[in-house]
Design a protein around this motif. Structure first.
Motif, mmCIF file in Angstrom:
data_model
loop_
_atom_site.group_PDB
_atom_site.id
_atom_site.type_symbol
_atom_site.label_atom_id
_atom_site.label_comp_id
_atom_site.label_asym_id
_atom_site.label_seq_id
_atom_site.Cartn_x
_atom_site.Cartn_y
_atom_site.Cartn_z
ATOM 1 N N LEU A 109 -58.763 -2.487 -22.706
ATOM 2 C CA LEU A 109 -59.910 -2.359 -21.811
ATOM 3 C C LEU A 109 -61.196 -2.807 -22.522
ATOM 4 C CD1 LEU A 109 -60.575 -1.412 -18.933
ATOM 5 C CD2 LEU A 109 -61.099 0.843 -19.885
ATOM 6 N N LEU A 135 -59.242 -3.898 -13.909
ATOM 7 C CA LEU A 135 -58.585 -2.610 -13.688
ATOM 8 C C LEU A 135 -58.796 -2.143 -12.249
ATOM 9 C CD1 LEU A 135 -58.683 0.444 -16.102
ATOM 10 C CD2 LEU A 135 -58.905 0.725 -13.651
ATOM 11 N N TRP A 140 -53.231 -6.952 -13.163
ATOM 12 C CA TRP A 140 -52.570 -6.567 -14.399
ATOM 13 C C TRP A 140 -52.016 -7.791 -15.109
ATOM 14 C CZ3 TRP A 140 -54.748 -2.277 -14.432
ATOM 15 C CH2 TRP A 140 -54.738 -1.400 -13.357
ATOM 16 N N ILE A 149 -55.653 1.369 -21.764
ATOM 17 C CA ILE A 149 -56.874 1.743 -21.047
ATOM 18 C C ILE A 149 -57.458 3.015 -21.653
ATOM 19 C CG2 ILE A 149 -56.075 0.647 -18.927
ATOM 20 C CD1 ILE A 149 -55.532 3.484 -17.804
ATOM 21 N N THR A 160 -60.003 5.954 -14.150
ATOM 22 C CA THR A 160 -58.953 5.195 -13.482
ATOM 23 C C THR A 160 -58.369 6.055 -12.362
ATOM 24 O OG1 THR A 160 -58.407 3.997 -15.515
ATOM 25 C CG2 THR A 160 -56.742 4.032 -13.777
ATOM 26 N N LEU A 168 -50.525 0.283 -12.172
ATOM 27 C CA LEU A 168 -50.365 -0.222 -13.535
ATOM 28 C C LEU A 168 -49.007 0.167 -14.097
ATOM 29 C CD1 LEU A 168 -51.200 -1.347 -16.277
ATOM 30 C CD2 LEU A 168 -52.502 0.767 -16.682
#
Length: 372
Positions: A109, A135, A140, A149, A160, A168
């Motif tokens: 990230l 994200l 992805w 992340i 998230t 994900l």
């Protein structure tokens, strides 16, 4: 762009400032104890004796159970041997970096705390950036081995959402990838406390997570970083762990148990109220010179300030503020793949006494106005 030290080096400089300047760098809680926390500290001799009498495995399992339940992680693999207690989450990160094969391709990230990227690179991993926009739009990457992340993200506070983590995890399961979740700030944000372990396990993905107590309580580095992993990574992580330490302190684990109980009994709400009060203080002080918070909806104990073009950048503002006895963090190192992206952002910690936050924010505002 002139060279800027890594974030931890700047945090160490603030912590060891012999002139006693204001330290608003690191995200650790540097606060007076609440009455309830003071009562826990008064019990420490008793906890120490308890640590001497009981089996380490029993203490560790009990502390894990209380802590993970407190932060909503009810399906974490407590008691299975797949939660290892470290004396810091940085050590846990380095253990994982050593456990992964050299050359492992990691999508990390961006932006996020720079020591994750530094440790991964030092151990021979290959990094590409996963933006927060990627994200949130669930784009992805496929040509990597690991997707890592931070939840909530430091410095932005981005959480998230559960559906995004599920997306994900399902993508990574299909692609044979591992998902890494650094949840060091999870305990501060209710919306981040949905059970990520249930989502990861339901997807059938290989995963590794980091949990941390250091951002929650003012315990002067008496903290635990927890390294949690799925079955496939057990052998490699256990070997790397054994090369690094024997165990965390059972006395500190018992301290975590008691502090987690207080967190569940109202400590969370008290701490959150302080952080939000300090966020408003910062917003008010910088607003007097036309500055704004970059992430006004963030709930973690740090805040980024947006610096407009034409005025001083964060590197110049940081140097000038250190000269005036105030330590904050310029944001280029958070943007580990492209530091120039962080030049117009500077970060302050909110887990400090309100008078210190107000004084530092006022100095930042006046310094910016003078330099501009």
């Amino acid at each position: 762009m002139m060279k800027i030290d890594n974030l931890t080096k700047m945090e160490v400089a603030a912590l060891t400032d012999i002139n006693g300047g204001l330290n608003l760098t690191d995200g650790h809680a540097r606060l007076a104890l609440s009455n309830e926390q003071a009562e826990v500290i008064e019990q420490f001799p008793t906890l120490f004796h308890e640590a001497s009498r009981r089996r380490f495995a029993d203490i560790e399992t009990e502390a894990h159970r209380v802590f993970f339940d407190t932060i909503g992680q009810h399906t974490a693999p407590v008691g299975t041997g797949r939660i290892l207690s470290c004396y810091s989450s940085t050590l846990a990160t380095d253990i994982v970096a050593r456990a992964l094969p050299v050359g492992t391709k990691v999508a990390l990230l961006h932006p996020t705390f720079d020591n994750i990227a530094d440790l991964f690179r030092t151990r021979g991993l290959s990094l590409t950036a996963l933006s927060e926009a990627d994200l949130m739009e669930q784009r992805w990457p496929s040509a990597v081995d690991v997707i890592a992340i931070t939840h909530p993200n430091n410095p932005t506070g981005l959480v998230t959402p559960p559906d995004h983590l599920r997306s994900l995890a399902e993508h990574a399961a299909r692609a044979g990838q591992t998902v890494i979740v650094d949840a060091a700030f999870r305990g501060q944000v209710r919306s981040a406390q949905y059970d990520t372990y249930a989502i990861l396990d339901a997807a059938g993905v290989d995963w590794i997570t980091f949990e941390d107590t250091g951002k929650l309580w003012p315990m002067h580095e008496m903290k635990i970083g927890m390294l949690v992993f799925s079955e496939r990574h057990a052998a490699a992580i256990e070997a790397a762990f054994a090369e690094s330490l024997l165990s965390a302190s059972p006395a500190v684990l018992l301290l975590v148990r008691e502090l987690a109980r207080d967190w569940a009994a109202g400590g969370f709400e008290s701490a959150r109220a302080l952080v939000e009060r300090n966020r408003r203080i910062v917003s008010d002080e910088i607003g007097r010179v036309g500055l704004e918070l970059a992430d006004p909806k963030s709930e973690i104990s740090v805040a980024r300030i947006q610096l407009p073009a034409g005025g001083p950048d964060s590197a110049k503002l940081y140097r000038e503020m250190v000269g005036r006895g105030v330590h904050v963090l310029p944001c280029p190192p958070f943007h580990w793949a492209n530091p120039e992206e962080g030049l117009r952002l500077i970060r302050v910690s909110l887990a400090r006494p309100s008078d210190a936050v107000e004084a530092a924010a006022r100095t930042l505002a006046s310094t910016f106005a003078e330099l501009a």
